[in-house]
Scaffold this active site. Structure first.
Site, PDB file in Angstrom:
ATOM      1  N   HIS A 137      31.651  29.031  34.915  1.00  0.00           N
ATOM      2  CA  HIS A 137      31.796  30.489  34.858  1.00  0.00           C
ATOM      3  C   HIS A 137      31.207  31.148  33.611  1.00  0.00           C
ATOM      4  O   HIS A 137      31.781  32.089  33.057  1.00  0.00           O
ATOM      5  CB  HIS A 137      33.261  30.876  34.997  1.00  0.00           C
ATOM      6  N   HIS A 210      36.257  37.325  40.410  1.00  0.00           N
ATOM      7  CA  HIS A 210      37.242  36.247  40.541  1.00  0.00           C
ATOM      8  C   HIS A 210      38.658  36.787  40.764  1.00  0.00           C
ATOM      9  O   HIS A 210      39.631  36.272  40.194  1.00  0.00           O
ATOM     10  CB  HIS A 210      37.205  35.384  39.281  1.00  0.00           C
ATOM     11  N   GLU A 348      35.209  34.130  46.309  1.00  0.00           N
ATOM     12  CA  GLU A 348      34.141  34.456  45.374  1.00  0.00           C
ATOM     13  C   GLU A 348      32.782  34.333  46.079  1.00  0.00           C
ATOM     14  O   GLU A 348      32.307  33.230  46.333  1.00  0.00           O
ATOM     15  CB  GLU A 348      34.190  33.511  44.168  1.00  0.00           C
TER      16      GLU A 348
END
Length: 383
Positions: A137, A210, A348
């Site tokens: 991420h 997210h 996502e």
């Protein structure tokens, strides 16, 4: 005299109609106004802001310029009652303590990159290994932990434009990357997210959001009875570190088949499935059956008690379905609620994980003469 009285009465009626019209317009305008309040200070003392988008139907979405984070999101149940349906914290202080990306914008690269390394145009780049041996991420300070520049856009469909420029070399990625994300709260209780980016040097990019959803309206509960449909006929099996093996595996005949709606509980604890064991539940990327770049249906979630329905549409080729497997009851969220194991699910939309190291996967490379552009819509209703 009668004519004068009649004329006066007519003018009075016109004035009343005008005032009523103005008052109605004012009320509608107030419904759609964007409110801004302080959200507290970051660990390095920077002020953060919280913006509230409202539509005429009654939906409210609160977004912070810290991490582009969706903090709160109300949606109606089948009795018309609006309740918060996402996990988050009351102020930036909660996020400062470290949370698993609640509601955040994710970048420069969403999901995992194997061993924190990739090669681009013959040069190897090294990233922070912040998820075991892998990069996750965007790094130690990804887009979820930076302050974005926020511009409110008022109107019938209020919006919040967020911009951020990631410098060349930031978190190990090449190129000065200029990013724009626009959240638009639509009339039909949908939140549209438009992502756009340009770079001055060849780089990689995979942006997503997210948000953890719990459609119960009670965030002190799990999501195991939520019924999910994924418009995907394949998924990406992963190794023990959750990196895709490179295989695109059909979902038919296994617990990853969500082509027809089914409860999450139906397969999530099937420890005879090696992939469920690897992820501790569902934490995989599903490949959408429709691979076009048009906006198409990707997923649907239905919660039987509340009647809430969440539909996801995207221009992306895949969706990561994650069932809050790493939530363990140690995080205190909004209103003092302790977020328990599997108390939220994520959808996502994205390109595939580890694409820079998998030439057969759709490319996530962005060049200086190109514009990265994707759209995802999350739409609520009830039945």
């Amino acid at each position: 005299m009668k004519k004068q009285v009649k004329k006066a009465a007519t003018l009075f009626l016109l004035a009343c109609v005008t005032m009523m019209s103005c008052d109605t317009s004012k009320k509608e305008s107030e419904k759609n106004m964007i409110e801004k309040v302080s959200f507290g200070k970051t660990t390095d003392g920077q002020e953060t802001e919280l913006y509230t988008l409202k539509n005429a139907a009654g939906m409210e979405v609160k977004i912070s310029n810290f991490g582009g984070t969706v903090v709160s999101w109300t949606a109606p149940n089948n009795k018309g009652v609006y309740e918060d349906v996402i996990l988050g914290c009351d102020s930036v202080a909660g996020y400062n303590k470290g949370v698993p990306y609640f509601g955040a914008l994710i970048g420069r690269y969403g999901n995992r990159i194997a061993n924190g390394k990739f090669t681009l145009e013959g040069k190897e780049y090294t990233l922070a290994q912040n998820n075991g041996v892998n990069a996750l991420h965007g790094g130690l300070k990804g887009f979820d932990k930076v302050l974005w520049t926020a511009t409110p856009i008022e109107g019938e469909e209020p919006a919040l434009k967020l911009t951020y420029t990631a410098k060349d070399g930031e978190e190990g990625y090449p190129g000065n990357l200029s990013v724009e994300v626009v959240y638009t709260l639509q009339k039909n209780n949908a939140l549209k997210i438009d992502y756009k980016a340009t770079t001055d040097k060849t780089t990689i990019i995979n942006l997503t959001n997210h948000t953890y959803f719990n459609l119960n309206g009670n965030l002190d509960s799990d999501i195991l009875d939520h019924e999910v449909t994924l418009n995907a006929d394949k998924f990406l099996p992963v190794d023990k570190t959750l990196i895709p093996t490179g295989e695109l595996k059909p979902v038919t005949g296994n617990v990853f088949d969500f082509l027809k709606s089914k409860k999450i509980s139906a397969g999530i604890n099937d420890t005879t499935d090696t992939q469920i064991k690897a992820g501790g539940g569902y934490d995989h990327c599903w490949v959408l059956t429709d691979s076009s770049k048009t906006l198409k249906p990707a997923a649907t979630v239905y919660e039987p008690k509340s009647g809430r329905v969440l539909e996801v549409f995207t221009t992306e080729p895949a969706i990561q379905f994650y069932t809050g497997n790493f939530l363990n009851g140690t995080i205190k969220g909004k209103n003092g609620i302790i977020y328990k194991h599997r108390s939220g699910l994520c959808l996502e939309t994205q390109h595939y994980p580890d694409s820079p190291n998998k030439p057969a996967f759709p490319s996530t490379v962005l060049k200086p003469n190109e514009t990265y552009q994707t759209t995802t819509v999350y739409k609520f209703s009830a039945k």
